[in-house]
Design an enzyme around this catalytic site. Sequence first.
Site, PDB file in Angstrom:
ATOM      1  N   LEU A  15      35.987  45.860  70.739  1.00 33.54           N
ATOM      2  CA  LEU A  15      35.325  46.105  72.017  1.00 33.54           C
ATOM      3  C   LEU A  15      36.163  45.606  73.187  1.00 33.54           C
ATOM      4  CD1 LEU A  15      32.800  47.069  73.549  1.00 33.54           C
ATOM      5  CD2 LEU A  15      31.825  44.785  73.183  1.00 33.54           C
ATOM      6  N   THR A  33      43.671  39.489  77.613  1.00 31.86           N
ATOM      7  CA  THR A  33      44.162  38.335  76.873  1.00 31.86           C
ATOM      8  C   THR A  33      43.789  38.453  75.410  1.00 31.86           C
ATOM      9  OG1 THR A  33      42.218  36.867  77.028  1.00 31.86           O
ATOM     10  CG2 THR A  33      43.693  36.963  78.955  1.00 31.86           C
ATOM     11  N   ASP A  57      44.681  31.587  73.361  1.00 27.80           N
ATOM     12  CA  ASP A  57      43.828  31.018  72.324  1.00 27.80           C
ATOM     13  C   ASP A  57      42.690  30.328  73.063  1.00 27.80           C
ATOM     14  OD1 ASP A  57      42.533  29.495  70.438  1.00 27.80           O
ATOM     15  OD2 ASP A  57      44.343  28.588  69.595  1.00 27.80           O
ATOM     16  N   SER A 135      27.581  38.697  73.049  1.00 30.97           N
ATOM     17  CA  SER A 135      26.866  37.982  71.999  1.00 30.97           C
ATOM     18  C   SER A 135      26.614  38.955  70.850  1.00 30.97           C
ATOM     19  CB  SER A 135      25.571  37.388  72.555  1.00 30.97           C
ATOM     20  OG  SER A 135      24.874  36.679  71.554  1.00 30.97           O
ATOM     21  N   TYR A 149      27.063  31.993  61.685  1.00 32.35           N
ATOM     22  CA  TYR A 149      27.427  32.909  62.770  1.00 32.35           C
ATOM     23  C   TYR A 149      26.308  32.976  63.804  1.00 32.35           C
ATOM     24  CZ  TYR A 149      28.349  37.305  65.208  1.00 32.35           C
ATOM     25  OH  TYR A 149      28.553  38.264  66.168  1.00 32.35           O
ATOM     26  N   LYS A 153      25.935  31.986  67.966  1.00 35.78           N
ATOM     27  CA  LYS A 153      25.482  32.932  68.986  1.00 35.78           C
ATOM     28  C   LYS A 153      24.187  32.458  69.650  1.00 35.78           C
ATOM     29  CE  LYS A 153      28.722  36.103  68.738  1.00 35.78           C
ATOM     30  NZ  LYS A 153      29.627  36.351  69.867  1.00 35.78           N
ATOM     31  N   THR A 184      33.649  48.342  64.625  1.00 35.68           N
ATOM     32  CA  THR A 184      34.908  47.728  65.046  1.00 35.68           C
ATOM     33  C   THR A 184      35.529  47.071  63.814  1.00 35.68           C
ATOM     34  OG1 THR A 184      33.918  45.579  65.565  1.00 35.68           O
ATOM     35  CG2 THR A 184      33.877  47.257  67.308  1.00 35.68           C
TER      36      THR A 184
END
Length: 272
Positions: A15, A33, A57, A135, A149, A153, A184
């Site tokens: 994305l 970036t 990073d 998110s 995970y 979030k 993705t």
Amino acid sequence: MTDTVWFITGAGGGLGYLLARDALAAGDKVVATSRSIEGLGESLSAAENSLLVLPLDVTDPRAAARAHDAAIAAFGRIDVLVNNAGRAQLGWFETIPQEDVRRQFEINLFGAMNVARAVLPTMRRQRSGLVVTISSVNGLVSNPGGSVYAASKFALEGWMEGLAEEIAPLGIRSLIVEPGMMRTNFLNPSTARQGDIDIADYAEPVSAFRAFIAQANGAQQNDPEALSALIVAEASSPSPARRLLFGADAHEWAGAKCRQLAAEIDASRTRA
């Protein structure tokens, strides 16, 4: 906004890459970036002086500050910050080493905080800006195999809900994006990690979960191209949404969670 300047993390693929591409196509300027930037500048078609590609990073606060400074030197302002960089740490909680749990939060939560801390002073001086936080519906709903995970979030959204109220009086807006399962590279083995501690009690569900992830990878129902276009449109809106659920699955799961919470809140009144 005219001459809008975007600062996008995790722009090396998925994305983040699509947002950089679509913002450039809309005539905006982009600071793209990524941890790895090899070939990124060449793959993004950009007009002269409209694209700056930087290594970043997000877990390194000093790197975030340097990237911000380079963006200001190039374009003079930042109008849209997209905190997109993230990683999926999957698996049953007890199968995930503690260092991997901490790494999940370092990237998904503290990484976003590092970048926001670098960029927000500029937005405060401008008295304008939009912070877009990528998110997940798992910022509202957790499930087996996604507890760590989802925890990152949930924390990300809790931070942003409060921060949004703190910065709104200064002209800085917030948009939290909560996609469902997206086509993705997010579930690729190179991107999504699985717990590697073998526990016999979890062997059967862990095996089934891993099979589900392998089958879902690349076959997710939601189109990231459509989401990217929607976010770019929201960024140019004079009154963008504060929360954006994307995908039928996201709406279904979030709606079910809201109904569950409402029922539990009502039930708690009889116990209070």
